[in-house]
Design an enzyme around this catalytic site. Structure first.
Site, PDB file in Angstrom:
ATOM      1  N   ASP A 268       0.903  -1.060   0.140  1.00 21.83           N
ATOM      2  CA  ASP A 268      -0.091   0.114  -0.039  1.00 21.83           C
ATOM      3  C   ASP A 268       0.903   1.211   0.149  1.00 21.83           C
ATOM      4  OD1 ASP A 268      -2.026   1.784  -0.012  1.00 21.83           O
ATOM      5  OD2 ASP A 268      -3.182   0.690   1.777  1.00 21.83           O
TER       6      ASP A 268
HETATM    7  C1  BGC Z   1      -4.945   3.143   0.273  1.00 21.44           C
HETATM    8  C2  BGC Z   1      -5.130   2.249  -0.878  1.00 21.44           C
HETATM    9  C3  BGC Z   1      -5.056   2.734  -2.276  1.00 21.44           C
HETATM   10  C4  BGC Z   1      -3.678   3.340  -2.186  1.00 21.44           C
HETATM   11  C5  BGC Z   1      -3.537   4.017  -3.632  1.00 21.44           C
HETATM   12  C6  BGC Z   1      -3.762   4.121   0.036  1.00 21.44           C
HETATM   13  O1  BGC Z   1      -3.794   5.089   0.869  1.00 21.44           O
HETATM   14  O2  BGC Z   1      -5.144   2.676   1.425  1.00 21.44           O
HETATM   15  O3  BGC Z   1      -6.321   1.617  -0.836  1.00 21.44           O
HETATM   16  O4  BGC Z   1      -5.116   1.822  -3.127  1.00 21.44           O
HETATM   17  O5  BGC Z   1      -3.667   4.498  -1.334  1.00 21.44           O
HETATM   18  O6  BGC Z   1      -4.296   4.994  -3.894  1.00 21.44           O
END
Ligand code: BGC
Length: 766
Positions: A268
């Site tokens: 993530d």
């Molecule tokens: C979130 C994810 C997301 C990623 C990319 C993160 O902050 O937890 O769900 O896919 O950002 O935007």
């Protein structure tokens, strides 16, 4: 193999041939992802992306949207980098790319994986047109704590429903064939157990037994992997003391060894760098090594693989084979998607919703709006659907005319200018017979803290006027709304949460009641004595005890997407007979959270009914609250219709099943059958639900668990026979050795239209 395409020999030969030509730096480049567009995390990197691309130092980008922009980098990758390896662009396409559908929690309320596959299909087509072959969806985290803001992105509290919905998403996005020009690779997130953050506080630690992990939290990820998911995203949380992003038990043991997953894992946002905050190593190099060797193949915005891995390979701290394996997994997906042969995206005219898009968005929303309550009112009967008596309608509330909030959080490229508010939809139907008064703002009064938080964290994108406008004047505007209600035959009060500010990531709430002065508004309108319909636009099951007890008609619309207003009107006026069922339990009090129907038994079960106070001293010692009932205000699986359904007593095709027949892979061993009849005068759809209780076992089991469901559409008077075949998948559970087993027991069967299902039978495994 979960995804035969990724296991394909020819494909893997191409991957190996390419890998042989790559320098160490080029290999590491494939494991690096940057946000070259907007930021969806704390801080976006600001690097020279053209130059990095040309050097082969970045293999993936996120948040770069649109054919022109993606082609720009792709041309550099394909034409100027030494090995011409295409870039893979990823993005959070969560409930639509341009055509905005209801939020995932809403979609899950449909209990309709086919509908969800259709949503994924349209999203995939639109994402590909924007140059995006990879979506960070579906989120399949089980969410049992409504305080957690991201419950809105989930399919709710139940592993069985969650798994069915996860499959729907993957099938719709990937079509079992990544090479199709309109397929996108999924990224199933957030692996693992992110939804179980302690106290519902986002990013918080998760601590649970292996049995709970496997039985409750993992099945939805596993279902997605079995459906062929090409990638997974690691989660921010730690799991039993080890951050998920550096957790070999889940990333290698479970995912690769047990499930034989062939795709790749992306971290993530910044999660590899955040391992430093988790304090599992003294420096970036150590934590990056831990993440990579645990099985996290790509570093999203952490900038640690890019800066620390090469030196560690050279020093021998990381075997090069570990890097090779990560790169292989990434290249496999790039080949499977056909990116080497078709790297570019044709530039097409900007999106305008078509009639077809609108129709699909409306049909989806129609299926996701839950009728929570529709009690008869004196002289009127059930208030909904709104009948002839409702000539003049007062529409009241801060969510009544907020197109942006209809879209919900993570609305990708969804544009509020295409969203239909409830006010707009009612105006179309009622013209001059619609009166309107906002009543109050969403974030007023005692939620000043939220307001401060909101204005501080995003000054460039302040809360919309709908949210703040009435702030200084709520007393006056509530009085205006009361006057408006008095002029009408019925009041529709549209309340809820601000989609962007109060739901979604980093939006956990400690108070689950309706924010601001909305409760006061609801009470004031109810006090006029006019019939009141409460419509809620929310991203979670809020605490609405007062309304639940005093308002006769309550509709949970979630955030219903760009056709939301129309869909709610469809339900209110009965053009559509509601069929949705809540995938989460609505609390009576925030203090009940985490609240879910599949609780474990206790040695001191409560009678569960606080209206009956203890009748003797022994009743003090029960597992219950002294100041609140144990039960949900509206339970899991709950949702009403404008018609009525009756159930025959369920039957089983055999009362005894030999244990040996229940072994894994042997198919169904017993079938539960039930007749469902539409006894009302309107056509309708019922979600027939089957729950099992394992009466005794080596490891205690929930008081009931969903093990089957079917959507059944019935004409008035029509009856259908529904069957639920049950086998190893439904009967097994994890024992203390973390082995999935079936043991001799009696299964109690419950069938009905919610988790309160009372029709029963049983069968025995001997
Ligand atoms: C979130 C994810 C997301 C990623 C990319 C993160 O902050 O937890 O769900 O896919 O950002 O935007």
């Amino acid at each position: 193999m979960p995804n035969p395409q990724l296991a394909d020999r020819q494909l893997n030969a191409k991957v190996d041939a390419l890998l042989k030509q790559m320098t160490l730096e080029e290999k590491i480049g494939q494991t690096v992802q940057y946000s070259a567009g907007f930021a969806t995390g704390p801080e976006g990197s600001k690097l020279s992306y053209d130059e990095l691309t040309q050097r082969g130092a970045v293999g993936s980008m996120l948040n770069v949207v649109g054919a022109e922009k993606t082609n720009h980098y792709q041309h550099i990758a394909m034409e100027k980098s030494r090995l011409h390896i295409p870039m893979i662009f990823g993005m959070d396409v969560i409930h639509g790319q341009h055509t905005t559908f209801p939020v995932p929690l809403g979609l899950a309320s449909s209990w309709d994986p086919k509908l969800i596959a259709g949503v994924a299909r349209t999203s995939a087509v639109e994402a590909r047109a924007d140059g995006i072959p990879w979506v960070f969806s579906p989120m399949v985290d089980i969410a049992r704590d409504a305080r957690w803001g991201r419950i809105v992105e989930s399919a709710g509290e139940d592993p069985f429903l969650g798994a069915a919905i996860a499959r729907g998403w993957v099938e719709g996005y990937q079509q079992n064939d990544l090479s199709k020009p309109d397929s996108v690779a999924v990224s199933v997130k957030h692996f693992a157990a992110y939804g179980a953050a302690i106290a519902g506080r986002d990013y918080n630690a998760v601590d649970m037994s292996d049995i709970t992990l496997r039985q409750v939290y993992l099945p939805a990820y596993h279902a997605a992997v079995e459906a062929g998911a090409a990638t997974l995203m690691s989660s921010f949380n730690s799991l039993n003391g080890v951050p998920a992003t550096a957790n070999p038990y889940i990333m290698t043991q479970i995912l690769r060894k047990e499930w034989r997953f062939d795709g790749f894992v992306v971290s993530d946002w910044g999660a590899v760098a955040e391992l430093l905050n988790h304090a599992i190593g003294p420096d970036g190099a150590t934590v990056a090594r831990k993440a990579l060797t645990a099985g996290v193949d790509m570093d999203m915005e952490g900038n640690l693989y890019a800066t620390t891995i090469a030196a560690q390979v050279r020093s021998g701290a990381i075997p090069e084979s570990v890097v090779d394996e990560a790169v292989r997994r990434i290249l496999r997906v790039k080949f499977a998607l056909g990116l080497f042969d078709h790297p570019y995206t044709p530039v097409t005219p900007p999106y305008e919703p078509t009639a077809e898009n609108r129709k699909q968005a409306r049909a989806a929303a129609d299926e996701t709006i839950v009728l929570l309550k529709n009690d008869p009112m004196e002289g009127v009967g059930p208030l909904l659907p709104l009948g002839k008596y409702a000539k003049t309608v007062a529409l009241i509330g801060p969510l009544a005319d907020s197109p942006k909030d209809m879209l919900g959080s993570w609305a990708a490229e969804g544009d509020p200018k295409y969203a239909i508010s409830l006010r707009q939809a009612l105006q179309e139907r009622l013209g001059d017979h619609l009166l309107y008064a906002p009543g109050c703002g969403v974030l007023a009064g005692r939620d000043e803290n939220v307001l401060k938080h909101v204005s501080f964290i995003d000054q460039a994108n302040p809360p919309s006027a709908e949210v703040t406008e009435a702030l200084p004047n709520d007393d006056k505007t509530i009085a205006d709304a009361v006057e408006t209600a008095k002029k009408a035959d019925v009041a529709i009060v549209a309340v809820g949460e601000s989609a962007d500010w109060m739901t979604g990531e980093a939006s956990s709430r400690a108070h689950l009641s309706l924010p601001g002065h909305q409760e006061q508004l609801v009470e004031a309108i109810a006090a006029t004595g006019k019939p009141v319909v409460l419509v809620m636009f929310t991203g979670r099951p809020n605490e609405i005890k007062w309304a639940g007890e005093h308002i006769s008609a309550i509709v949970e619309a979630w955030f219903p997407g760009m056709e939301g207003g129309h869909a709610v009107a469809d339900i209110l006026f009965g053009d559509v007979n509601p069929s949705a069922k809540s995938p989460v339990s609505f609390p009576r009090a925030t203090g009940q959270e985490p609240l879910y129907y599949a609780q474990m038994p206790t040695g001191r079960p409560a009678h569960g009914d606080l209206s009956r106070m203890p009748t003797n001293a022994a009743e003090k010692f029960l597992s219950r609250y002294i100041d609140e009932d144990n039960s949900a205000l509206f339970p899991f699986g709950w949702g009403l219709s404008y018609t009525r359904f009756s159930y025959s007593p369920p039957t089983v095709n055999r009362a005894e099943v030999p244990l040996a027949e229940t072994a894994a892979g042997r198919g169904p061993v017993v079938t539960v059958g039930v007749d469902v009849r539409n006894t009302g005068s309107l056509a309708g759809t019922e979600v027939v639900q089957l729950y099992l209780r394992n009466s005794y076992s080596s490891v205690e089991q929930p008081v009931r668990e969903l093990k089957g469901f079917a959507r059944v559409t019935l004409a008035p008077g029509e009856q259908k026979h529904v069957e639920f075949p049950l086998g190893f998948n439904e009967l097994s559970f994890y024992n203390v050795e973390s082995k999935r087993v079936v043991e001799p027991t009696v299964y109690k069967v419950f069938v009905g239209g919610s988790s309160l299902a009372s029709e029963t039978t049983s069968f025995e495994v001997k």
